[in-house]
Design a protein around this motif. Sequence first.
Motif, PDB file in Angstrom:
ATOM      1  N   GLU A 154      10.385  20.731  10.671  1.00 14.45           N
ATOM      2  CA  GLU A 154      10.675  21.612   9.539  1.00 14.45           C
ATOM      3  C   GLU A 154      11.783  22.621   9.838  1.00 14.45           C
ATOM      4  OE1 GLU A 154       6.785  23.164   8.681  1.00 14.45           O
ATOM      5  OE2 GLU A 154       6.518  21.741   7.045  1.00 14.45           O
ATOM      6  N   LYS A 155      11.999  22.938  11.114  1.00 12.60           N
ATOM      7  CA  LYS A 155      13.049  23.905  11.451  1.00 12.60           C
ATOM      8  C   LYS A 155      14.415  23.379  11.021  1.00 12.60           C
ATOM      9  CE  LYS A 155      14.911  26.774  15.158  1.00 12.60           C
ATOM     10  NZ  LYS A 155      14.814  27.197  16.579  1.00 12.60           N
ATOM     11  N   GLU A 156      14.697  22.107  11.303  1.00 12.69           N
ATOM     12  CA  GLU A 156      15.957  21.508  10.868  1.00 12.69           C
ATOM     13  C   GLU A 156      15.939  21.232   9.369  1.00 12.69           C
ATOM     14  OE1 GLU A 156      18.875  20.823  12.094  1.00 12.69           O
ATOM     15  OE2 GLU A 156      18.483  21.536  14.112  1.00 12.69           O
ATOM     16  N   TYR A 157      14.793  20.821   8.859  1.00 14.85           N
ATOM     17  CA  TYR A 157      14.652  20.465   7.455  1.00 14.85           C
ATOM     18  C   TYR A 157      14.970  21.652   6.546  1.00 14.85           C
ATOM     19  CZ  TYR A 157      12.354  18.631   3.219  1.00 14.85           C
ATOM     20  OH  TYR A 157      12.070  18.202   1.946  1.00 14.85           O
ATOM     21  N   PHE A 158      14.538  22.838   6.943  1.00 10.08           N
ATOM     22  CA  PHE A 158      14.789  24.032   6.147  1.00 10.08           C
ATOM     23  C   PHE A 158      15.958  24.877   6.670  1.00 10.08           C
ATOM     24  CE2 PHE A 158      10.265  23.330   5.025  1.00 10.08           C
ATOM     25  CZ  PHE A 158      10.392  23.309   3.653  1.00 10.08           C
ATOM     26  N   LYS A 203       9.802  44.867  -0.646  1.00  6.03           N
ATOM     27  CA  LYS A 203      10.886  45.399   0.175  1.00  6.03           C
ATOM     28  C   LYS A 203      11.542  44.291   0.991  1.00  6.03           C
ATOM     29  CE  LYS A 203       9.033  50.105   0.604  1.00  6.03           C
ATOM     30  NZ  LYS A 203       8.482  51.122   1.527  1.00  6.03           N
ATOM     31  N   LYS A 204      10.692  43.421   1.548  1.00  7.99           N
ATOM     32  CA  LYS A 204      11.219  42.304   2.329  1.00  7.99           C
ATOM     33  C   LYS A 204      12.048  41.370   1.451  1.00  7.99           C
ATOM     34  CE  LYS A 204       7.569  42.110   5.861  1.00  7.99           C
ATOM     35  NZ  LYS A 204       6.454  41.281   6.416  1.00  7.99           N
ATOM     36  N   MET A 205      11.580  41.148   0.221  1.00  6.63           N
ATOM     37  CA  MET A 205      12.308  40.291  -0.706  1.00  6.63           C
ATOM     38  C   MET A 205      13.659  40.900  -1.083  1.00  6.63           C
ATOM     39  SD  MET A 205      11.324  37.301  -1.530  1.00  6.63           S
ATOM     40  CE  MET A 205      12.256  37.058  -3.043  1.00  6.63           C
ATOM     41  N   ALA A 206      13.683  42.203  -1.256  1.00  5.23           N
ATOM     42  CA  ALA A 206      14.940  42.885  -1.584  1.00  5.23           C
ATOM     43  C   ALA A 206      15.942  42.727  -0.444  1.00  5.23           C
ATOM     44  CB  ALA A 206      14.676  44.364  -1.859  1.00  5.23           C
ATOM     45  N   TRP A 218      10.985  26.826   0.474  1.00  5.72           N
ATOM     46  CA  TRP A 218      12.252  27.386   0.971  1.00  5.72           C
ATOM     47  C   TRP A 218      12.055  27.679   2.448  1.00  5.72           C
ATOM     48  CZ3 TRP A 218      16.488  26.999  -1.832  1.00  5.72           C
ATOM     49  CH2 TRP A 218      17.647  27.664  -1.427  1.00  5.72           C
ATOM     50  N   ASN A 219      13.091  28.139   3.094  1.00  5.06           N
ATOM     51  CA  ASN A 219      13.001  28.473   4.510  1.00  5.06           C
ATOM     52  C   ASN A 219      12.338  29.839   4.681  1.00  5.06           C
ATOM     53  OD1 ASN A 219      13.303  28.644   7.258  1.00  5.06           O
ATOM     54  ND2 ASN A 219      15.462  29.236   7.166  1.00  5.06           N
ATOM     55  N   THR A 220      11.102  29.846   5.163  1.00  4.08           N
ATOM     56  CA  THR A 220      10.390  31.109   5.390  1.00  4.08           C
ATOM     57  C   THR A 220      10.463  31.536   6.851  1.00  4.08           C
ATOM     58  OG1 THR A 220       8.282  29.997   5.839  1.00  4.08           O
ATOM     59  CG2 THR A 220       8.768  30.565   3.534  1.00  4.08           C
ATOM     60  N   GLY A 221      11.027  30.669   7.701  1.00  6.02           N
ATOM     61  CA  GLY A 221      11.066  30.972   9.132  1.00  6.02           C
ATOM     62  C   GLY A 221       9.770  30.638   9.835  1.00  6.02           C
ATOM     63  N   ALA A 273      15.703  33.653   6.276  1.00  2.34           N
ATOM     64  CA  ALA A 273      14.305  33.382   5.937  1.00  2.34           C
ATOM     65  C   ALA A 273      13.843  34.205   4.741  1.00  2.34           C
ATOM     66  CB  ALA A 273      13.411  33.662   7.142  1.00  2.34           C
ATOM     67  N   ARG A 274      13.243  33.525   3.777  1.00  2.00           N
ATOM     68  CA  ARG A 274      12.658  34.215   2.629  1.00  2.00           C
ATOM     69  C   ARG A 274      11.202  34.533   2.932  1.00  2.00           C
ATOM     70  NH1 ARG A 274      12.197  30.978  -2.917  1.00  2.00           N
ATOM     71  NH2 ARG A 274      10.486  30.010  -1.775  1.00  2.00           N
ATOM     72  N   PRO A 275      10.783  35.775   2.814  1.00  2.00           N
ATOM     73  CA  PRO A 275       9.401  36.134   3.159  1.00  2.00           C
ATOM     74  C   PRO A 275       8.392  35.436   2.251  1.00  2.00           C
ATOM     75  CG  PRO A 275      10.491  37.955   2.020  1.00  2.00           C
ATOM     76  CD  PRO A 275      11.550  36.940   2.314  1.00  2.00           C
TER      77      PRO A 275
END
Length: 221
Positions: free
Chosen positions: A120-124, A176-179, A110-113, A162-164
Motif C-alpha cells: 500500500e505504501k507504493e500504491y498510495f 486542524k490536521k485537515m486544514a 487516499w494516502n493516510t500514511g 498524507a491526509r489525516p
Amino acid sequence: AIVWLQKIKNQSPLTEALYNQKTYKITRININPFHDYINDNERYKKPSPTAYSKLSFAQKMQRLQQELDTLQQPEAKAKVYYQLASGHYNMSYYGNSWNLVAYQRPSSSWNTGEYNNSWEKEYFGVYTAKDYYLKAYALSSNKEFKAAAYFLAAKCAQRQIARPSEDWAQYELWEKKMANFQRAFHHNNMFANFKKEFSTTKFYQLAYSRCSYLRDFVWRK
C-alpha cells in the motif's frame, strides 16, 4: 510476479468499460498502463492498440528495467525511466491500472500514511514513480521532456502528502490536521522550481491550463 503469472492459462485483458454521457453507450477499451497525463481524469484517453494482461505488463516492465543496464546514451535512458515511472504511477490508486495491484478501489480512499499491507505504501504514495520521473528529468537535456518529467514528479509528491484519517472522537484536532493537509496539498513545494525552470516551455503552458493547483500556486498572494 512473472513466474507465478505464467502459471495462469487464461490471462484476463486489462480493459475498462467507459460510459459516454452524450451517447448513453458503454465502450470497452484496452487500457494503456504506460500512458502519461496531467489530470487523472485523462487516464483512459489514449487506449492501447492491443490489450495488456498482468503478465504482459510485468514482462514489459522487466524489459524496461533490464534496458537500463545496457543503455549508455542519456536521452535513451531518460525515456526508459520515464516509461517505468508511468507504469508505476498507473499501478497506483490514482492510475488507470490500479487493478493490477488491488481488487477494489473505493473512491473515498487516499494516502493516510498508515498502511495495513506493505504494498500500500507504493500504491498510495507513488515513491518509485516519483524517483524515476526525477531520474528522467536529470538525464535529459530536452527542455520540454524535462518539464514533463519534473511536473509528473511534482504530481507524485502531492500524492505523498498524507491526509489525516477521520477522527470523530477528536473532531476539532482532526479539523486542524485537515486544514494543514489541504494547505500543503494545494501548495506543492515543487511548483516553485517548475515555474522558475520551465515557464518558457510549451509544456508549462499546457500544465498551467490543465492543473488548477499550479494556477493557484502561481496566483496566490
